[in-house]
Design a protein around this motif. Structure first.
Motif, PDB file in Angstrom:
ATOM      1  N   THR A  22       0.835  -1.201   0.000  1.00  0.00           N
ATOM      2  CA  THR A  22       0.000   0.000   0.000  1.00  0.00           C
ATOM      3  C   THR A  22       0.870   1.251   0.000  1.00  0.00           C
ATOM      4  N   GLU A  25       2.334   1.799  -3.547  1.00  0.00           N
ATOM      5  CA  GLU A  25       1.287   2.294  -4.466  1.00  0.00           C
ATOM      6  C   GLU A  25       0.994   3.772  -4.222  1.00  0.00           C
ATOM      7  N   CYS A  26       0.863   4.129  -2.967  1.00  0.00           N
ATOM      8  CA  CYS A  26       0.488   5.502  -2.617  1.00  0.00           C
ATOM      9  C   CYS A  26       1.631   6.484  -2.852  1.00  0.00           C
ATOM     10  N   GLU A  27       2.863   6.077  -2.575  1.00  0.00           N
ATOM     11  CA  GLU A  27       4.006   6.968  -2.811  1.00  0.00           C
ATOM     12  C   GLU A  27       4.155   7.283  -4.294  1.00  0.00           C
ATOM     13  N   ARG A  28       3.850   6.326  -5.140  1.00  0.00           N
ATOM     14  CA  ARG A  28       3.929   6.555  -6.589  1.00  0.00           C
ATOM     15  C   ARG A  28       2.878   7.547  -7.061  1.00  0.00           C
ATOM     16  N   ALA A  29       1.746   7.569  -6.395  1.00  0.00           N
ATOM     17  CA  ALA A  29       0.623   8.385  -6.863  1.00  0.00           C
ATOM     18  C   ALA A  29       0.504   9.751  -6.178  1.00  0.00           C
ATOM     19  N   GLU A 109      -9.282   0.382  -1.102  1.00  0.00           N
ATOM     20  CA  GLU A 109      -7.821   0.553  -1.085  1.00  0.00           C
ATOM     21  C   GLU A 109      -7.482   2.009  -0.761  1.00  0.00           C
ATOM     22  N   VAL A 111      -5.118   3.853  -1.885  1.00  0.00           N
ATOM     23  CA  VAL A 111      -4.806   4.615  -3.096  1.00  0.00           C
ATOM     24  C   VAL A 111      -6.076   5.149  -3.758  1.00  0.00           C
ATOM     25  N   ASP A 112      -7.206   4.501  -3.502  1.00  0.00           N
ATOM     26  CA  ASP A 112      -8.489   4.969  -4.029  1.00  0.00           C
ATOM     27  C   ASP A 112      -9.152   5.999  -3.107  1.00  0.00           C
TER      28      ASP A 112
END
Length: 143
Positions: A22, A25-29, A109, A111-112
């Motif tokens: 998680t 994913e979040c650091e990328r976005a 999630e 990221v969502d």
């Protein structure tokens, strides 16, 4: 027999991999947030600005929380915290309905969820102007 585990049980059993996945994913976005795993919780902090107002956020994410995995806190002084401005009873943000917005998923999630923070900011900003919530919402009694 991991195939018999529920998604929440699987996330709890493999919590480290779940949290680090998680985090990646979040650091990328989201470059406006700083992420860090502490124990069995993924923490994130960051700030956003809208119309001259700065909002400071703290996010906690863990499969060990009761109910939903997320807790999003706005750490900005002088906020109008109420059900009308989409705060839960514990002071965290109410960003989605815990049943109706799942759409068949066992949890949402992180990221969502994060994009809904900026959406909440826009609606909160309009609430300050018009004293009515202009965004979509569900009754807070969960019926």
């Amino acid at each position: 027999m991991d195939f018999m585990l529920s998604p929440k049980e699987r996330a709890q059993k493999y919590w480290a991999g779940f949290l680090y996945k998680t985090q990646i994913e979040c650091e990328r976005a989201f470059d406006w947030l700083h992420f860090e795993v502490k124990g069995q919780i993924l923490l994130a902090t960051g700030s956003l600005e809208r119309n001259g107002r700065t909002y400071h956020f703290k996010i906690e994410w863990s499969p060990f929380f009761p109910g939903r995995f997320d807790r999003v806190w706005v750490e900005t002084k002088k906020l109008k915290k109420s059900f009308d401005t989409h705060f839960n009873g514990d002071g965290s943000l109410c960003l989605y309905h815990p049943i109706k917005d799942l759409k068949g998923r066992p949890y949402v999630e992180l990221v969502d969820i994060i994009p809904w923070i900026s959406e909440w900011m826009c609606y909160y900003d309009k609430y300050l102007d018009y004293k009515v919530w202009l965004g979509p919402e569900h009754p807070h009694n969960f019926n």
